[in-house]
Motif scaffolding. Structure first.
Motif, PDB file in Angstrom:
ATOM      1  N   LEU A 137      -3.782  -0.220  -5.228  1.00 20.46           N
ATOM      2  CA  LEU A 137      -2.729   0.305  -4.359  1.00 20.46           C
ATOM      3  C   LEU A 137      -3.298   0.396  -2.949  1.00 20.46           C
ATOM      4  N   GLU A 138      -2.460   0.121  -1.978  1.00 22.98           N
ATOM      5  CA  GLU A 138      -2.883   0.126  -0.575  1.00 22.98           C
ATOM      6  C   GLU A 138      -2.948   1.569  -0.069  1.00 22.98           C
ATOM      7  N   PRO A 139      -4.118   2.012   0.425  1.00 24.85           N
ATOM      8  CA  PRO A 139      -4.209   3.389   0.933  1.00 24.85           C
ATOM      9  C   PRO A 139      -3.470   3.537   2.261  1.00 24.85           C
ATOM     10  N   GLY A 140      -3.091   4.749   2.566  1.00 24.20           N
ATOM     11  CA  GLY A 140      -2.428   5.017   3.836  1.00 24.20           C
ATOM     12  C   GLY A 140      -3.452   5.286   4.926  1.00 24.20           C
ATOM     13  N   ALA A 141      -2.964   5.495   6.116  1.00 21.77           N
ATOM     14  CA  ALA A 141      -3.821   5.840   7.245  1.00 21.77           C
ATOM     15  C   ALA A 141      -4.198   7.315   7.151  1.00 21.77           C
ATOM     16  N   PRO A 142      -5.212   7.728   7.893  1.00 22.75           N
ATOM     17  CA  PRO A 142      -5.569   9.149   7.877  1.00 22.75           C
ATOM     18  C   PRO A 142      -4.383  10.027   8.289  1.00 22.75           C
ATOM     19  N   PHE A 143      -4.144  11.062   7.534  1.00 24.14           N
ATOM     20  CA  PHE A 143      -3.078  12.030   7.768  1.00 24.14           C
ATOM     21  C   PHE A 143      -1.681  11.434   7.655  1.00 24.14           C
ATOM     22  N   VAL A 144      -1.563  10.300   6.969  1.00 27.15           N
ATOM     23  CA  VAL A 144      -0.274   9.661   6.744  1.00 27.15           C
ATOM     24  C   VAL A 144      -0.123   9.459   5.232  1.00 27.15           C
ATOM     25  N   SER A 145       1.026   9.801   4.711  1.00 25.79           N
ATOM     26  CA  SER A 145       1.270   9.653   3.282  1.00 25.79           C
ATOM     27  C   SER A 145       1.234   8.186   2.878  1.00 25.79           C
ATOM     28  N   VAL A 146       0.746   7.960   1.679  1.00 26.50           N
ATOM     29  CA  VAL A 146       0.708   6.606   1.131  1.00 26.50           C
ATOM     30  C   VAL A 146       2.123   6.218   0.727  1.00 26.50           C
ATOM     31  N   GLU A 147       2.562   5.044   1.182  1.00 21.16           N
ATOM     32  CA  GLU A 147       3.879   4.546   0.801  1.00 21.16           C
ATOM     33  C   GLU A 147       3.716   3.435  -0.221  1.00 21.16           C
ATOM     34  N   ILE A 148       4.631   3.408  -1.195  1.00 20.71           N
ATOM     35  CA  ILE A 148       4.590   2.380  -2.222  1.00 20.71           C
ATOM     36  C   ILE A 148       5.916   1.628  -2.245  1.00 20.71           C
ATOM     37  N   ASN A 149       5.849   0.398  -2.690  1.00 21.91           N
ATOM     38  CA  ASN A 149       7.061  -0.383  -2.899  1.00 21.91           C
ATOM     39  C   ASN A 149       7.231  -0.603  -4.401  1.00 21.91           C
ATOM     40  N   GLU A 150       8.181  -1.419  -4.779  1.00 20.33           N
ATOM     41  CA  GLU A 150       8.466  -1.635  -6.192  1.00 20.33           C
ATOM     42  C   GLU A 150       7.287  -2.281  -6.914  1.00 20.33           C
ATOM     43  N   ALA A 151       6.554  -3.152  -6.250  1.00 18.38           N
ATOM     44  CA  ALA A 151       5.390  -3.793  -6.870  1.00 18.38           C
ATOM     45  C   ALA A 151       4.291  -2.763  -7.156  1.00 18.38           C
ATOM     46  N   ASP A 152       4.050  -1.869  -6.211  1.00 14.78           N
ATOM     47  CA  ASP A 152       3.055  -0.815  -6.426  1.00 14.78           C
ATOM     48  C   ASP A 152       3.475   0.095  -7.565  1.00 14.78           C
ATOM     49  N   PHE A 153       4.763   0.423  -7.603  1.00 12.73           N
ATOM     50  CA  PHE A 153       5.260   1.287  -8.667  1.00 12.73           C
ATOM     51  C   PHE A 153       5.136   0.607 -10.033  1.00 12.73           C
ATOM     52  N   THR A 154       5.327  -0.708 -10.072  1.00  9.83           N
ATOM     53  CA  THR A 154       5.168  -1.453 -11.316  1.00  9.83           C
ATOM     54  C   THR A 154       3.751  -1.305 -11.844  1.00  9.83           C
ATOM     55  N   LEU A 155       2.764  -1.459 -10.974  1.00 10.44           N
ATOM     56  CA  LEU A 155       1.373  -1.278 -11.385  1.00 10.44           C
ATOM     57  C   LEU A 155       1.106   0.145 -11.842  1.00 10.44           C
TER      58      LEU A 155
END
Length: 177
Positions: free
Chosen positions: A35-53
């Motif tokens: 999963l792609e990490p977010g930037a410092p002090f920013v929430s990690v956002e996921i898309n449908e592909a990330d959610f599938t994993l």
């Protein structure tokens, strides 16, 4: 895009997976780069592909240190373990993995209320993903495995998630926003 922090609550509400376990799994997937990490002090956002994993990882029941490896193996599973890459070009069908099928269903469920989502079964004792539809079941195994043979010396233990639960979770996380 949805926030990764919302996924554990949605999976607990609709699919019954404990939020604490889901948070451990998503942290491990972030550490392993799935999963792609977010930037410092920013929430990690996921898309449908990330959610599938994430869904495959949580349903796998794998121990936390091995969850990344098991997730990659499950996501890359192919129908009946048949590796189409070795077929001649003129008869080779397009390669389809368990990830492709599940991702397509989650993407459709998030955007269309009448999308058909099959029940998902993830086997814990060996790498197998099964999609259940009224017409029958489609079994996905790692390429080269013998799909019609018992894959281990233990009993078969699996988690089955109803398609309606997956559709509700996808709609809650990604639909209408």
């Amino acid at each position: 895009m949805a926030k990764l922090a919302a996924a554990p609550a949605a999976l607990e509400t609709y699919c019954g997976f404990p939020a604490a376990r889901t948070r451990q799994v998503d942290r491990r997937l972030l550490e392993e780069g799935l999963l792609e990490p977010g930037a410092p002090f920013v929430s990690v956002e996921i898309n449908e592909a990330d959610f599938t994993l994430l869904l495959l990882a949580v349903a796998s029941g794998a121990p936390i240190p091995r969850v990344g490896d098991v997730t990659v193996l499950l996501a890359g599973a192919v129908p009946n373990g048949i590796d189409v890459a070795v077929m001649p070009d003129n008869i080779r069908p397009a390669k389809m993995t368990a990830f492709d099928v599940l991702h397509g269903q989650i993407w459709s469920a998030a955007r269309h209320s009448d999308a058909i989502v099959s029940d998902l079964e993830v086997v814990e004792t060996w790498p197998e993903v099964v999609f259940h539809l009224p017409e029958g079941a489609a079994r996905f195994h790692p390429a080269g495995s013998l799909a019609n043979h018992w894959q281990g010396s233990k009993q078969r233990r699996s988690t089955r998630i109803p398609g309606s639960a997956i559709a509700h979770t996808a709609k809650n996380l990604f639909g209408g926003k």
